[in-house]
Design an enzyme around this catalytic site. Structure first.
Site, PDB file in Angstrom:
ATOM      1  CB  SER A 241      -0.970   0.016   1.186  1.00  0.00           C
ATOM      2  OG  SER A 241      -0.306  -0.230   2.402  1.00  0.00           O
ATOM      3  CG  HIS A 271      -0.844  -5.219   2.077  1.00  0.00           C
ATOM      4  ND1 HIS A 271      -0.231  -5.066   3.291  1.00  0.00           N
ATOM      5  CD2 HIS A 271      -0.813  -3.976   1.497  1.00  0.00           C
ATOM      6  CE1 HIS A 271       0.150  -3.794   3.439  1.00  0.00           C
ATOM      7  NE2 HIS A 271      -0.194  -3.117   2.371  1.00  0.00           N
ATOM      8  CG  HIS A 318       5.939  -9.024   7.922  1.00  0.00           C
ATOM      9  ND1 HIS A 318       6.918  -8.212   7.410  1.00  0.00           N
ATOM     10  CD2 HIS A 318       4.820  -8.262   8.007  1.00  0.00           C
ATOM     11  CE1 HIS A 318       6.418  -7.005   7.223  1.00  0.00           C
ATOM     12  NE2 HIS A 318       5.144  -7.013   7.572  1.00  0.00           N
ATOM     13  NE  ARG A 327       2.357  -3.881  12.378  1.00  0.00           N
ATOM     14  CZ  ARG A 327       2.228  -3.992  11.060  1.00  0.00           C
ATOM     15  NH1 ARG A 327       1.756  -2.977  10.353  1.00  0.00           N
ATOM     16  NH2 ARG A 327       2.597  -5.101  10.435  1.00  0.00           N
ATOM     17  CG  ASP A 373      -3.392  -8.024   8.906  1.00  0.00           C
ATOM     18  OD1 ASP A 373      -3.900  -6.931   9.207  1.00  0.00           O
ATOM     19  OD2 ASP A 373      -2.588  -8.162   7.968  1.00  0.00           O
TER      20      ASP A 373
HETATM   21  N1  CMX Z   1       1.052 -19.771   5.740  1.00  0.00           N
HETATM   22  C1  CMX Z   1       1.443 -20.676   4.799  1.00  0.00           C
HETATM   23  N2  CMX Z   1       2.506 -20.476   4.007  1.00  0.00           N
HETATM   24  C2  CMX Z   1       3.228 -19.362   4.193  1.00  0.00           C
HETATM   25  C3  CMX Z   1       2.903 -18.417   5.172  1.00  0.00           C
HETATM   26  C4  CMX Z   1       1.746 -18.650   5.955  1.00  0.00           C
HETATM   27  N3  CMX Z   1       1.319 -17.768   6.870  1.00  0.00           N
HETATM   28  N4  CMX Z   1       3.806 -17.409   5.124  1.00  0.00           N
HETATM   29  C5  CMX Z   1       4.675 -17.728   4.144  1.00  0.00           C
HETATM   30  N5  CMX Z   1       4.311 -18.879   3.568  1.00  0.00           N
HETATM   31  C6  CMX Z   1       4.945 -19.576   2.434  1.00  0.00           C
HETATM   32  C7  CMX Z   1       4.903 -18.673   1.218  1.00  0.00           C
HETATM   33  O1  CMX Z   1       3.627 -18.759   0.578  1.00  0.00           O
HETATM   34  C8  CMX Z   1       6.051 -19.233   0.402  1.00  0.00           C
HETATM   35  O2  CMX Z   1       5.609 -20.436  -0.183  1.00  0.00           O
HETATM   36  P1  CMX Z   1       6.131 -20.904  -1.641  1.00  0.00           P
HETATM   37  O3  CMX Z   1       7.628 -20.993  -1.518  1.00  0.00           O
HETATM   38  O4  CMX Z   1       5.443 -22.204  -1.841  1.00  0.00           O
HETATM   39  O5  CMX Z   1       5.707 -19.850  -2.596  1.00  0.00           O
HETATM   40  C9  CMX Z   1       7.076 -19.593   1.476  1.00  0.00           C
HETATM   41  O6  CMX Z   1       6.329 -19.773   2.690  1.00  0.00           O
HETATM   42  C10 CMX Z   1       8.135 -18.538   1.714  1.00  0.00           C
HETATM   43  O7  CMX Z   1       7.490 -17.301   1.982  1.00  0.00           O
HETATM   44  P2  CMX Z   1       8.183 -16.210   2.914  1.00  0.00           P
HETATM   45  O8  CMX Z   1       9.445 -15.781   2.234  1.00  0.00           O
HETATM   46  O9  CMX Z   1       8.276 -16.688   4.300  1.00  0.00           O
HETATM   47  O10 CMX Z   1       7.092 -15.058   2.899  1.00  0.00           O
HETATM   48  P3  CMX Z   1       6.868 -13.907   1.799  1.00  0.00           P
HETATM   49  O11 CMX Z   1       7.777 -12.772   2.131  1.00  0.00           O
HETATM   50  O12 CMX Z   1       6.920 -14.454   0.433  1.00  0.00           O
HETATM   51  O13 CMX Z   1       5.357 -13.484   2.074  1.00  0.00           O
HETATM   52  C11 CMX Z   1       3.493 -12.942   3.430  1.00  0.00           C
HETATM   53  C12 CMX Z   1       4.993 -12.742   3.207  1.00  0.00           C
HETATM   54  C13 CMX Z   1       3.022 -12.014   4.531  1.00  0.00           C
HETATM   55  C14 CMX Z   1       2.748 -12.589   2.136  1.00  0.00           C
HETATM   56  C15 CMX Z   1       3.245 -14.426   3.825  1.00  0.00           C
HETATM   57  O14 CMX Z   1       3.891 -14.704   5.039  1.00  0.00           O
HETATM   58  C16 CMX Z   1       1.773 -14.785   3.907  1.00  0.00           C
HETATM   59  O15 CMX Z   1       1.186 -15.143   2.881  1.00  0.00           O
HETATM   60  N6  CMX Z   1       1.151 -14.694   5.133  1.00  0.00           N
HETATM   61  C17 CMX Z   1      -0.275 -14.936   5.271  1.00  0.00           C
HETATM   62  C18 CMX Z   1      -1.059 -13.720   4.827  1.00  0.00           C
HETATM   63  C19 CMX Z   1      -0.897 -12.575   5.788  1.00  0.00           C
HETATM   64  O16 CMX Z   1      -1.043 -12.713   6.994  1.00  0.00           O
HETATM   65  N7  CMX Z   1      -0.641 -11.365   5.257  1.00  0.00           N
HETATM   66  C20 CMX Z   1      -0.599 -10.135   6.063  1.00  0.00           C
HETATM   67  C21 CMX Z   1       0.784  -9.519   6.193  1.00  0.00           C
HETATM   68  C22 CMX Z   1       0.746  -8.239   6.981  1.00  0.00           C
HETATM   69  C23 CMX Z   1       0.075  -7.148   6.205  1.00  0.00           C
HETATM   70  O17 CMX Z   1       0.599  -6.729   5.163  1.00  0.00           O
HETATM   71  O18 CMX Z   1      -1.014  -6.686   6.596  1.00  0.00           O
END
Ligand code: CMX
Length: 441
Positions: A241, A271, A318, A327, A373
């Site tokens: 964002s 996000h 994250h 937070r 979140d």
């Molecule tokens: N559940 C399951 N799998 C997850 C995960 C979770 N909570 N967090 C990361 N992973 C997976 C990723 O999908 C990725 O999988 P692939 O290799 O198969 O593609 C792998 O673990 C590595 O990811 P990462 O490097 O640890 O995380 P990223 O930096 O790529 O992504 C985020 C970060 C937040 C998008 C991810 O942790 C996620 O999807 N979390 C759940 C959604 C969420 O809570 N988002 C809110 C974030 C805060 C905000 O912006 O408001």
């Protein structure tokens, strides 16, 4: 020029000069390199942006202008009888890089109240949408409809000089922040409360008035809104964002166009939409288990099933953080104080106990800890707001404080149009070929 604007000019112009000199003298110094994994992996940790308002540390979490969240809960002015900071005080800090006192904070509250009138055509535009339209879509469309009010767009059309861009942007930013709670409350009441609306109460602070217009009058909900709108405001510049708002603004799009774009990014489930997804996931778990109060063992099994189904566990992980998000901790503190026996809050706490080792055991999730979140929905449900599709709009109202303060700074510092270089996979393959041939020689 009003005093708030004059003050911003006095704070920003010396830094703009310093940056010009610094770039002239040290512009060729390298900050780092970019790897092929970063190129294909969302540019994580690549240093390519300057955002003055906040800085994120992987272990410690966010600092707003150098202050941690616990420090700000101590130091920022609070409303009478409330221990949580006033979000307009945080905005003052983000904008001026200076902790406000009570008087300065009151001047912000007053400024927002004076600029808060929303033109009728914005409500008309919202009313054209089916009631089933997601609240974030309604919010983004409403912000776009308000673009008719842009002082920046008007000034640009009239031929404003580059050095003065910050001035109408400052007005756009204050006007937009002032109007957002009214628009957001309108969307909430239209969608969930039979289109019965509640007029603003000018005697209240920004967050309390928002709570009032939403229809929540308890002291506790108002405190929660103050905390919520403070902690979601900013998370340095690279998140979707913030980066989108900055990127679109770099084309000299005004604050309305830039912020609406940022909100479309916040509406993604990885996000900001994760806050609604967390509650949906917990409700689904309770339904699937036919148990409103699942045990830790049941929660652990449900998390494993979620992962096996190829889905994410919302609220965990994250891109930058590697520890529990402060937070999350601030919200857990609030819950310990106001609702320690709430069933849903206790589920959130039990998930916190069992999820990290399971996520860690996958060997690929870099951060097994909860983010912002993971907690917010349970608190909102406790205090009576159970319409979870609306939660990201609350996040958006708060995020405005950070990204729009940054937009003022972008224009004041003369930041240029963003245009990174992209390459094709064929280009990368040729690059690797060249490099590996060189190494093997
Ligand atoms: N559940 C399951 N799998 C997850 C995960 C979770 N909570 N967090 C990361 N992973 C997976 C990723 O999908 C990725 O999988 P692939 O290799 O198969 O593609 C792998 O673990 C590595 O990811 P990462 O490097 O640890 O995380 P990223 O930096 O790529 O992504 C985020 C970060 C937040 C998008 C991810 O942790 C996620 O999807 N979390 C759940 C959604 C969420 O809570 N988002 C809110 C974030 C805060 C905000 O912006 O408001």
């Amino acid at each position: 020029m009003n005093q708030l604007k004059e003050k911003f000019k006095n704070v920003s112009q010396p830094l703009a000069k310093d940056i010009k000199n610094m770039v002239k003298e040290h512009g060729d110094l390298e900050l780092g390199t970019i790897t092929i994994s970063q190129l294909y992996g969302g540019m994580k940790s690549m240093k390519a942006l300057v955002t003055e308002t906040s800085l994120l540390d992987a272990d410690e979490g966010i600092r707003f202008r150098g202050y941690t969240i616990p420090e700000l809960r101590e130091k920022l002015p609070a409303a009478e009888g409330c221990t949580e900071p006033l979000p307009e005080a945080l905005f003052y800090l983000l904008l001026y890089n200076e902790l406000p006192g009570k008087e300065e904070t009151a001047s912000m509250t007053h400024e927002f109240m004076t600029r808060s009138a929303v033109p009728q055509h914005v409500f008309d535009a919202i009313d054209q949408l089916p009631l089933t339209t997601h609240p974030m879509t309604q919010f983004s469309i409403a912000v776009m409809a308000m673009q008719t009010e842009s002082e920046f767009a008007k000034a640009y059309r009239e031929g404003i000089s580059k050095k003065d861009y910050w001035d109408p942007m400052f007005d756009d930013v204050f006007n937009l922040i002032a109007k957002l709670p009214i628009v957001a409350a309108y969307i909430y009441r239209r969608t969930y409360k039979n289109n019965v609306h509640i007029p603003a109460d000018p005697s209240l602070d920004w967050a309390a008035n928002f709570a009032h217009m939403l229809g929540f009058e308890s002291k506790e909900f108002k405190s929660l809104m103050r905390l919520y709108l403070t902690i979601h405001a900013d998370h340095e510049g690279g998140n979707v964002s913030a980066h989108t708002t900055h990127l679109v603004g770099s084309a000299l799009s005004d604050a309305y166009l830039s912020f609406a774009a940022g909100m479309n990014g916040l509406a993604g489930p990885l996000h900001g939409l994760a806050n609604q997804e967390v509650i949906r996931w917990i409700f689904q778990m309770r339904d699937d288990l036919k148990n409103t109060n699942p045990s830790k063992e049941q929660i652990a099994a449900y998390i494993k099933q979620t992962l096996e189904d190829g889905k994410v566990v919302p609220g965990y992980g994250h891109a930058v953080l590697r520890k529990t998000d402060p937070r999350f901790t601030a919200q857990a503190d609030f819950a310990k104080r106001y609702c320690p026996n709430d069933e849903l809050v206790n589920i959130v706490w039990n998930v916190y106990e069992v999820a990290p080792p399971i996520l860690d055991s996958t060997g690929k999730i870099k951060n097994p800890w909860p983010n912002v979140d993971a907690h917010s929905g349970a608190l909102l449900v406790h205090f009576g707001m159970s319409e979870y599709d609306f939660y990201t709009v609350l996040f958006g109202v708060s995020r405005a404080l950070g990204v729009l303060a940054s937009l003022c700074w972008d224009r004041a510092l003369g930041q240029g149009i963003e245009r990174p270089k992209s390459v094709t996979t064929e280009w990368v393959q040729k690059f690797i070929e060249k490099k590996t041939v060189k190494v093997s020689k």
